[in-house]
Design a protein around this motif. Sequence first.
Motif, PDB file in Angstrom:
ATOM      1  N   LYS A   1       5.283  42.881 -15.547  1.00 44.77           N
ATOM      2  CA  LYS A   1       5.355  41.784 -14.584  1.00 44.77           C
ATOM      3  C   LYS A   1       4.322  40.706 -14.879  1.00 44.77           C
ATOM      4  N   PRO A   2       4.634  39.411 -14.862  1.00 46.18           N
ATOM      5  CA  PRO A   2       5.993  38.889 -14.688  1.00 46.18           C
ATOM      6  C   PRO A   2       6.788  38.982 -16.001  1.00 46.18           C
ATOM      7  N   PHE A   3       7.995  39.593 -15.896  1.00 50.03           N
ATOM      8  CA  PHE A   3       8.848  39.772 -17.076  1.00 50.03           C
ATOM      9  C   PHE A   3       9.292  38.414 -17.624  1.00 50.03           C
ATOM     10  N   ILE A   4       9.494  38.395 -18.941  1.00 51.31           N
ATOM     11  CA  ILE A   4      10.112  37.206 -19.550  1.00 51.31           C
ATOM     12  C   ILE A   4      11.228  37.678 -20.472  1.00 51.31           C
ATOM     13  N   ILE A   5      12.432  37.149 -20.231  1.00 53.23           N
ATOM     14  CA  ILE A   5      13.577  37.468 -21.086  1.00 53.23           C
ATOM     15  C   ILE A   5      14.107  36.152 -21.626  1.00 53.23           C
ATOM     16  N   LYS A   6      14.285  36.131 -22.936  1.00 49.30           N
ATOM     17  CA  LYS A   6      14.822  34.912 -23.561  1.00 49.30           C
ATOM     18  C   LYS A   6      16.028  35.255 -24.408  1.00 49.30           C
ATOM     19  N   ASN A   7      16.927  34.294 -24.536  1.00 51.06           N
ATOM     20  CA  ASN A   7      18.026  34.520 -25.464  1.00 51.06           C
ATOM     21  C   ASN A   7      17.609  34.035 -26.861  1.00 51.06           C
ATOM     22  N   GLU A   8      18.494  34.312 -27.811  1.00 55.04           N
ATOM     23  CA  GLU A   8      18.142  34.062 -29.209  1.00 55.04           C
ATOM     24  C   GLU A   8      17.903  32.591 -29.494  1.00 55.04           C
ATOM     25  N   LYS A   9      18.419  31.721 -28.615  1.00 58.40           N
ATOM     26  CA  LYS A   9      18.183  30.275 -28.794  1.00 58.40           C
ATOM     27  C   LYS A   9      16.843  29.854 -28.203  1.00 58.40           C
ATOM     28  N   GLY A  10      16.200  30.770 -27.464  1.00 58.30           N
ATOM     29  CA  GLY A  10      14.915  30.448 -26.845  1.00 58.30           C
ATOM     30  C   GLY A  10      15.016  30.056 -25.377  1.00 58.30           C
ATOM     31  N   ASP A  11      16.234  30.089 -24.825  1.00 61.03           N
ATOM     32  CA  ASP A  11      16.382  29.764 -23.397  1.00 61.03           C
ATOM     33  C   ASP A  11      15.836  30.911 -22.546  1.00 61.03           C
ATOM     34  N   ASP A  12      15.135  30.559 -21.494  1.00 60.12           N
ATOM     35  CA  ASP A  12      14.608  31.572 -20.578  1.00 60.12           C
ATOM     36  C   ASP A  12      15.721  32.019 -19.622  1.00 60.12           C
ATOM     37  N   VAL A  13      16.091  33.291 -19.689  1.00 59.96           N
ATOM     38  CA  VAL A  13      17.161  33.825 -18.838  1.00 59.96           C
ATOM     39  C   VAL A  13      16.614  34.896 -17.892  1.00 59.96           C
ATOM     40  N   THR A  14      15.314  34.870 -17.673  1.00 57.06           N
ATOM     41  CA  THR A  14      14.684  35.891 -16.828  1.00 57.06           C
ATOM     42  C   THR A  14      15.340  35.968 -15.455  1.00 57.06           C
ATOM     43  N   ILE A  15      15.604  34.817 -14.856  1.00 55.24           N
ATOM     44  CA  ILE A  15      16.146  34.817 -13.498  1.00 55.24           C
ATOM     45  C   ILE A  15      17.495  35.530 -13.443  1.00 55.24           C
ATOM     46  N   ASN A  16      18.316  35.354 -14.479  1.00 52.04           N
ATOM     47  CA  ASN A  16      19.619  36.021 -14.506  1.00 52.04           C
ATOM     48  C   ASN A  16      19.457  37.543 -14.586  1.00 52.04           C
ATOM     49  N   PHE A  17      18.514  37.978 -15.390  1.00 53.20           N
ATOM     50  CA  PHE A  17      18.290  39.421 -15.539  1.00 53.20           C
ATOM     51  C   PHE A  17      17.714  40.025 -14.261  1.00 53.20           C
ATOM     52  N   LEU A  18      16.797  39.295 -13.618  1.00 46.26           N
ATOM     53  CA  LEU A  18      16.224  39.796 -12.363  1.00 46.26           C
ATOM     54  C   LEU A  18      17.290  39.866 -11.273  1.00 46.26           C
ATOM     55  N   LEU A  19      18.127  38.833 -11.229  1.00 42.38           N
ATOM     56  CA  LEU A  19      19.188  38.806 -10.217  1.00 42.38           C
ATOM     57  C   LEU A  19      20.180  39.949 -10.437  1.00 42.38           C
ATOM     58  N   GLY A  20      20.565  40.163 -11.684  1.00 44.27           N
ATOM     59  CA  GLY A  20      21.495  41.260 -11.988  1.00 44.27           C
ATOM     60  C   GLY A  20      20.912  42.611 -11.601  1.00 44.27           C
ATOM     61  N   ALA A  21      19.625  42.801 -11.895  1.00 50.44           N
ATOM     62  CA  ALA A  21      18.972  44.073 -11.543  1.00 50.44           C
ATOM     63  C   ALA A  21      18.931  44.248 -10.029  1.00 50.44           C
ATOM     64  N   LYS A  22      18.612  43.170  -9.327  1.00 50.63           N
ATOM     65  CA  LYS A  22      18.541  43.237  -7.860  1.00 50.63           C
ATOM     66  C   LYS A  22      19.907  43.567  -7.271  1.00 50.63           C
ATOM     67  N   LYS A  23      20.952  42.950  -7.816  1.00 50.16           N
ATOM     68  CA  LYS A  23      22.304  43.223  -7.300  1.00 50.16           C
ATOM     69  C   LYS A  23      22.700  44.677  -7.557  1.00 50.16           C
ATOM     70  N   ALA A  24      22.294  45.212  -8.720  1.00 55.12           N
ATOM     71  CA  ALA A  24      22.589  46.626  -9.018  1.00 55.12           C
ATOM     72  C   ALA A  24      21.893  47.522  -7.995  1.00 55.12           C
ATOM     73  N   LEU A  25      20.636  47.216  -7.711  1.00 58.40           N
ATOM     74  CA  LEU A  25      19.900  48.028  -6.735  1.00 58.40           C
ATOM     75  C   LEU A  25      20.523  47.886  -5.344  1.00 58.40           C
ATOM     76  N   ASP A  26      20.923  46.660  -4.987  1.00 55.42           N
ATOM     77  CA  ASP A  26      21.552  46.453  -3.669  1.00 55.42           C
ATOM     78  C   ASP A  26      22.785  47.341  -3.514  1.00 55.42           C
ATOM     79  N   ILE A  27      23.613  47.406  -4.558  1.00 57.46           N
ATOM     80  CA  ILE A  27      24.821  48.249  -4.482  1.00 57.46           C
ATOM     81  C   ILE A  27      24.430  49.711  -4.319  1.00 57.46           C
ATOM     82  N   CYS A  28      23.425  50.139  -5.086  1.00 64.80           N
ATOM     83  CA  CYS A  28      23.004  51.552  -4.996  1.00 64.80           C
ATOM     84  C   CYS A  28      22.494  51.875  -3.592  1.00 64.80           C
TER      85      CYS A  28
END
Length: 164
Positions: free
Chosen positions: A71-98
Motif C-alpha cells: 500500500k499504496p499499490f501501483i498497477i500499470k499497463n505495458e504502455k505505462g498507463d496507471d490502471v490502479t483504480i480499475n484493479f482496486l475497484l475490481g477487487a472491491k467488487k469481488a469482495l462485495d459479492i463474497c
Amino acid sequence: MKILISSCLLGEDVRYDGNNSSIAFTPSFTFSIKELFMDILCENEIYSFCPEVAGGLPIPRTPSEIVKNDKPFIIKNEKGDDVTINFLLGAKKALDICIEENIKVALLKSKSPSCGNKQIYDGTFTSKLIEGQGLTARLLEENGVKVFNENEIKDLDKFIKTNK
Ligand code: SF4
C-alpha cells in the motif's frame, strides 16, 4: 457450497488478449482433473467473476503488472498507463459479492495481477515471476475467503468436502 471462480477459467473470453483460460479445454490438465473440476461445477453454486472487467477495463486490453506491491499499490499497463483504480475497484467488487453472498472460497487464475494467489509478474514486463498475490486474491484472503488456483483443484475439492 458457493464458489467464486475467475471467469476466464470457466471459458469466458475476458482475458487481456480476448481469449480464455478454460480448464476444460487446456491440454495440460489431465482428464481426471478436468473430471474433478466438472464435478465441482455441477455440485456447487458457481459465481463467475472477472475483476479486471468488473473494474472497468475493456476486452481486449493492454496487459498490466503490479509495479508496487504494497500500500499504496501501483498497477500499470505495458504502455505505462496507471490502471490502479480499475484493479482496486475490481477487487472491491469481488469482495462485495463474497460478503453479500456469503462466499467463503474462490478458485482464481494463477499469476494474474488480479487473481494470482501465490505468484505474480514482477512489474517489469519481462515474464519474471515473483512470490506475491494479485489485488483481488489478496483482498479476498485478507477478508477470510480461501483462495485456490487452477493447479490446486484437488486442494479445492478437499476444502469443499471438509467444509460442507
Ligand atoms: Fe481471468 Fe482474473 Fe484476468 Fe479476469 S482478471 S481475465 S478472471 S485472470
